[in-house]
Design a protein around this motif. Sequence first.
Motif, mmCIF file in Angstrom:
data_model
loop_
_atom_site.group_PDB
_atom_site.id
_atom_site.type_symbol
_atom_site.label_atom_id
_atom_site.label_comp_id
_atom_site.label_asym_id
_atom_site.label_seq_id
_atom_site.Cartn_x
_atom_site.Cartn_y
_atom_site.Cartn_z
ATOM 1 N N ASN A 3 0.815 -1.207 0.000
ATOM 2 C CA ASN A 3 0.000 0.000 0.000
ATOM 3 C C ASN A 3 0.851 1.260 0.000
ATOM 4 O O ASN A 3 0.309 2.364 0.067
ATOM 5 C CB ASN A 3 -0.937 -0.003 1.215
ATOM 6 N N ALA A 4 2.172 1.100 -0.044
ATOM 7 C CA ALA A 4 3.082 2.244 -0.038
ATOM 8 C C ALA A 4 2.892 3.066 -1.314
ATOM 9 O O ALA A 4 2.568 2.512 -2.371
ATOM 10 C CB ALA A 4 4.523 1.769 0.068
ATOM 11 N N PRO A 5 3.111 4.364 -1.228
ATOM 12 C CA PRO A 5 3.004 5.186 -2.439
ATOM 13 C C PRO A 5 3.986 4.749 -3.538
ATOM 14 O O PRO A 5 3.643 4.735 -4.709
ATOM 15 C CB PRO A 5 3.322 6.598 -1.956
ATOM 16 N N ILE A 6 5.217 4.380 -3.124
ATOM 17 C CA ILE A 6 6.221 3.925 -4.087
ATOM 18 C C ILE A 6 6.773 2.586 -3.615
ATOM 19 O O ILE A 6 7.270 2.460 -2.498
ATOM 20 C CB ILE A 6 7.378 4.941 -4.232
ATOM 21 N N THR A 7 6.681 1.584 -4.470
ATOM 22 C CA THR A 7 7.203 0.254 -4.183
ATOM 23 C C THR A 7 8.115 -0.163 -5.320
ATOM 24 O O THR A 7 7.793 0.031 -6.495
ATOM 25 C CB THR A 7 6.068 -0.777 -4.024
ATOM 26 N N GLY A 127 -2.498 8.194 -5.777
ATOM 27 C CA GLY A 127 -1.606 7.592 -6.758
ATOM 28 C C GLY A 127 -0.538 6.695 -6.155
ATOM 29 O O GLY A 127 -0.098 6.897 -5.025
ATOM 30 N N GLN A 128 -0.164 5.702 -6.935
ATOM 31 C CA GLN A 128 0.897 4.786 -6.547
ATOM 32 C C GLN A 128 1.849 4.593 -7.719
ATOM 33 O O GLN A 128 1.419 4.560 -8.884
ATOM 34 C CB GLN A 128 0.343 3.428 -6.139
ATOM 35 N N VAL A 129 3.142 4.439 -7.384
ATOM 36 C CA VAL A 129 4.171 4.139 -8.378
ATOM 37 C C VAL A 129 4.716 2.758 -8.049
ATOM 38 O O VAL A 129 5.076 2.482 -6.900
ATOM 39 C CB VAL A 129 5.311 5.183 -8.350
ATOM 40 N N ARG A 130 4.793 1.912 -9.065
ATOM 41 C CA ARG A 130 5.356 0.582 -8.906
ATOM 42 C C ARG A 130 6.549 0.470 -9.859
ATOM 43 O O ARG A 130 6.390 0.571 -11.082
ATOM 44 C CB ARG A 130 4.324 -0.513 -9.215
ATOM 45 N N LEU A 131 7.721 0.311 -9.264
ATOM 46 C CA LEU A 131 8.964 0.200 -10.003
ATOM 47 C C LEU A 131 9.363 -1.268 -10.026
ATOM 48 O O LEU A 131 9.345 -1.931 -8.982
ATOM 49 C CB LEU A 131 10.056 1.016 -9.314
ATOM 50 N N LEU A 132 9.725 -1.769 -11.187
ATOM 51 C CA LEU A 132 10.175 -3.152 -11.299
ATOM 52 C C LEU A 132 11.460 -3.136 -12.108
ATOM 53 O O LEU A 132 11.514 -2.498 -13.171
ATOM 54 C CB LEU A 132 9.123 -4.008 -12.012
ATOM 55 N N SER A 133 12.486 -3.819 -11.606
ATOM 56 C CA SER A 133 13.753 -3.783 -12.320
ATOM 57 C C SER A 133 14.714 -4.834 -11.797
ATOM 58 O O SER A 133 14.586 -5.281 -10.652
ATOM 59 C CB SER A 133 14.399 -2.401 -12.172
ATOM 60 N N THR A 134 15.665 -5.181 -12.640
ATOM 61 C CA THR A 134 16.808 -5.925 -12.158
ATOM 62 C C THR A 134 17.682 -4.930 -11.406
ATOM 63 O O THR A 134 17.692 -3.747 -11.735
ATOM 64 C CB THR A 134 17.615 -6.552 -13.317
ATOM 65 N N PRO A 135 18.391 -5.397 -10.394
ATOM 66 C CA PRO A 135 19.258 -4.472 -9.672
ATOM 67 C C PRO A 135 20.405 -4.027 -10.576
ATOM 68 O O PRO A 135 20.962 -4.826 -11.306
ATOM 69 C CB PRO A 135 19.772 -5.304 -8.490
ATOM 70 N N PRO A 149 15.591 5.691 2.149
ATOM 71 C CA PRO A 149 14.956 4.398 2.453
ATOM 72 C C PRO A 149 13.537 4.530 2.992
ATOM 73 O O PRO A 149 12.757 3.592 2.913
ATOM 74 C CB PRO A 149 15.898 3.778 3.493
ATOM 75 N N ASP A 150 13.191 5.706 3.498
ATOM 76 C CA ASP A 150 11.858 5.934 4.045
ATOM 77 C C ASP A 150 10.822 6.248 2.963
ATOM 78 O O ASP A 150 9.624 6.247 3.233
ATOM 79 C CB ASP A 150 11.897 7.081 5.052
ATOM 80 N N LYS A 151 11.260 6.491 1.729
ATOM 81 C CA LYS A 151 10.330 6.883 0.660
ATOM 82 C C LYS A 151 9.928 5.739 -0.263
ATOM 83 O O LYS A 151 8.978 5.876 -1.029
ATOM 84 C CB LYS A 151 10.947 8.005 -0.180
ATOM 85 N N VAL A 152 10.674 4.632 -0.227
ATOM 86 C CA VAL A 152 10.426 3.530 -1.159
ATOM 87 C C VAL A 152 10.398 2.207 -0.404
ATOM 88 O O VAL A 152 11.336 1.883 0.315
ATOM 89 C CB VAL A 152 11.534 3.469 -2.248
ATOM 90 N N GLU A 153 9.311 1.461 -0.570
ATOM 91 C CA GLU A 153 9.272 0.104 -0.040
ATOM 92 C C GLU A 153 9.943 -0.799 -1.073
ATOM 93 O O GLU A 153 9.575 -0.771 -2.255
ATOM 94 C CB GLU A 153 7.827 -0.354 0.192
ATOM 95 N N ILE A 154 10.903 -1.597 -0.637
ATOM 96 C CA ILE A 154 11.660 -2.446 -1.556
ATOM 97 C C ILE A 154 11.339 -3.906 -1.281
ATOM 98 O O ILE A 154 11.393 -4.365 -0.133
ATOM 99 C CB ILE A 154 13.178 -2.199 -1.426
#
Length: 186
Positions: A3-7, A127-135, A149-154
């Motif tokens: 449910n985080a704004p940015i994951t 709004g929500q942003v979902r980032l998907l990527s290889t490291p 680290p407080d702005k993005v759930e990883i």
Amino acid sequence: QSNAPITYLCCGRGFGKSFVASLLIVINFLQGKRIIALAQNFKALNEVLFQEIRNRLDEVHVQAHFDKNAMKITYGNGVIYGASYEGLESVRGLSKISLAVCDEAALSPPKLFETLTPCLRGDGITGQVRLLSTPRRGSWLNLYCKEHPDKVEIITATTKDNKLITEEQLQLMRATIVNPEIVKQE
């Protein structure tokens, strides 16, 4: 689920990130939401992400309208706007976007958030942003996550977490990828 704004789903190749991206997009799309789907270039958008979205829609027997020229899919009130990081500025002017899904986000430009997040606005929109990527060591995204680290759930996973990849396929990867940092990253 987050449910985080940015994951940020940071996973090795072959994990199924594009599948996850398409599933998130289709679930929200069928709820009548407006979504931006981003990939590193037009080819990846068309041949990977939009193809995965179309596969998910076929699986649930939804006949959505696909406008290949506009890279837009519509069904009822739902809209999926496709864009690439090469043409990121094309999302300016979009509003009432509930979800932005960024495939291979580590390849996106550092101005991703400043261009994208103002689109996540409108009456009743959370709004929500979902980032998907290889490291990707040293990418702006990995540096941003370390600095904030407080702005993005990883959420992380490795290639071997995908149970559909055989041991033989994993052995081939281990035998041919000579850079230990890349092996560790995957």
